[in-house]
Scaffold this motif. Structure first.
Motif, PDB file in Angstrom:
ATOM      1  N   MET A  33       3.172   0.483   2.701  1.00 56.16           N
ATOM      2  CA  MET A  33       2.544  -0.169   4.079  1.00 56.16           C
ATOM      3  C   MET A  33       2.066   0.508   5.033  1.00 56.16           C
ATOM      4  SD  MET A  33       5.446  -2.830   5.369  1.00 56.16           S
ATOM      5  CE  MET A  33       6.593  -2.102   5.951  1.00 56.16           C
ATOM      6  N   THR A  87      -2.010  -0.258   5.453  1.00 57.15           N
ATOM      7  CA  THR A  87      -2.297   0.084   7.205  1.00 57.15           C
ATOM      8  C   THR A  87      -3.092   1.141   7.441  1.00 57.15           C
ATOM      9  OG1 THR A  87      -0.355   0.518   7.645  1.00 57.15           O
ATOM     10  CG2 THR A  87      -0.908  -1.845   7.476  1.00 57.15           C
ATOM     11  N   ARG A 143       0.744  -6.440  10.332  1.00 48.83           N
ATOM     12  CA  ARG A 143       1.291  -5.657  10.145  1.00 48.83           C
ATOM     13  C   ARG A 143       3.013  -5.550  11.193  1.00 48.83           C
ATOM     14  NH1 ARG A 143       2.821   0.602   8.745  1.00 48.83           N
ATOM     15  NH2 ARG A 143       4.674   0.876   8.043  1.00 48.83           N
ATOM     16  N   LEU A 180       1.827  -7.408   6.090  1.00 53.07           N
ATOM     17  CA  LEU A 180       2.754  -6.947   5.900  1.00 53.07           C
ATOM     18  C   LEU A 180       4.238  -7.474   7.020  1.00 53.07           C
ATOM     19  CD1 LEU A 180       0.590  -4.183   5.043  1.00 53.07           C
ATOM     20  CD2 LEU A 180       1.480  -5.990   3.108  1.00 53.07           C
ATOM     21  N   ASP A 232       8.129  -5.910   7.743  1.00 58.48           N
ATOM     22  CA  ASP A 232       9.129  -4.963   7.464  1.00 58.48           C
ATOM     23  C   ASP A 232      10.697  -5.542   8.121  1.00 58.48           C
ATOM     24  OD1 ASP A 232      10.820  -2.877   7.045  1.00 58.48           O
ATOM     25  OD2 ASP A 232       9.712  -1.374   8.849  1.00 58.48           O
TER      26      ASP A 232
END
Length: 259
Positions: free
Chosen positions: A61, A65, A98, A183, A185
């Motif tokens: 990730m 990014t 993200r 994205l 997490d």
């Protein structure tokens, strides 16, 4: 070889591929965080990424990014743009959002204010002082508030929300910026069972209009997502397919799930 390559079609040549990592390698002081990693994500797809600690999930990730630049390999967005040549700000402006594990919201502002502050399109200080929501913008805030199930908390301060609600609000703030790719997490970490269930519903709902890549350890949460799963190990793809398929893969059982 990726599944698309095996079928005779390179993923980056397909208009349906939004993200394609090709031979991405990242090393830190001799440790190979990503080892010739190749994978692709389709437009509108919900994808779960799982794997043991140190498998390369976070580094992957970071590369997408722009936080980490790979030693070699390319990362194509929408089949054209090589993200490895761009910085974090340019990548974010392309339409990649993200969400980190720990939610980051404006605690002393209301849910509505948080969503308004996250509206797509930059404003300087003078513009911010004179800014008034248009009807379409107000409607979009209402729409996102309904998606993230926080309509009843519209005027509540973000700091008063539960951990799960803060996670939903941050996802909503990303949606306000109209990203093509999100994205996310470990969104289920620290949530109650009810919040975890609602989060799975939320992510499944926004997929389709957006591509969503979820890094997660909670197998029950991944099961609730009901999507394609990629297993990373030692910086490369170990297995891919439905959760049932990867859970029955002998190599995955040996290195990650255990017997």
């Amino acid at each position: 070889m990726t599944p698309a390559e095996a079928a005779g079609q390179m993923p980056d040549q397909s208009p349906d591929t939004i993200l394609y990592l090709d031979g991405v390698t990242v090393s830190f002081d001799g440790f190979m965080a990503l080892n010739n990693l190749s994978l692709y994500v389709l437009a509108g797809e919900l994808r779960a990424i799982i794997g043991p600690n140190g498998a390369g999930k976070t580094t992957m990730m970071d590369v997408v990014t722009g936080k980490t630049r790979p030693d070699r390999g390319k990362v194509l967005f929408n089949g054209i743009t090589d993200l490895t040549r761009m910085d974090e700000a340019r990548i974010a402006n392309l339409g990649i959002g993200r969400k980190f594990q720990k939610p980051t919201v404006f605690e002393h502002h209301t849910v509505f204010d948080n969503l308004e502050l996250a509206l797509a399109g930059g404003r300087d200080v003078f513009q911010s002082l004179l800014f008034k929501l248009s009807g379409a913008q107000s409607d979009r805030i209402d729409e996102v508030m309904e998606i993230i199930a926080l309509e009843e908390a519209r005027f509540a301060e973000a700091g008063s929300l539960s951990h799960g609600q803060k996670q939903w609000l941050e996802i909503g703030m990303l949606l306000m910026q109209e990203p093509d790719l999100l994205l996310v997490d470990e969104p289920a970490a620290g949530m109650t069972d009810a919040e975890t269930e609602q989060t799975a519903i939320l992510l499944k709902r926004i997929a389709g209009d957006h591509s969503v890549v979820v890094v997660e350890h909670d197998m029950e949460f991944v099961r609730a997502l009901d999507c394609r799963v990629t297993v990373l190990h030692e910086g490369r793809v170990l297995a891919e397919g439905s959760l049932e398929k990867v859970q029955n893969d002998e190599t995955v059982i040996e290195v990650y799930l255990g017997r």
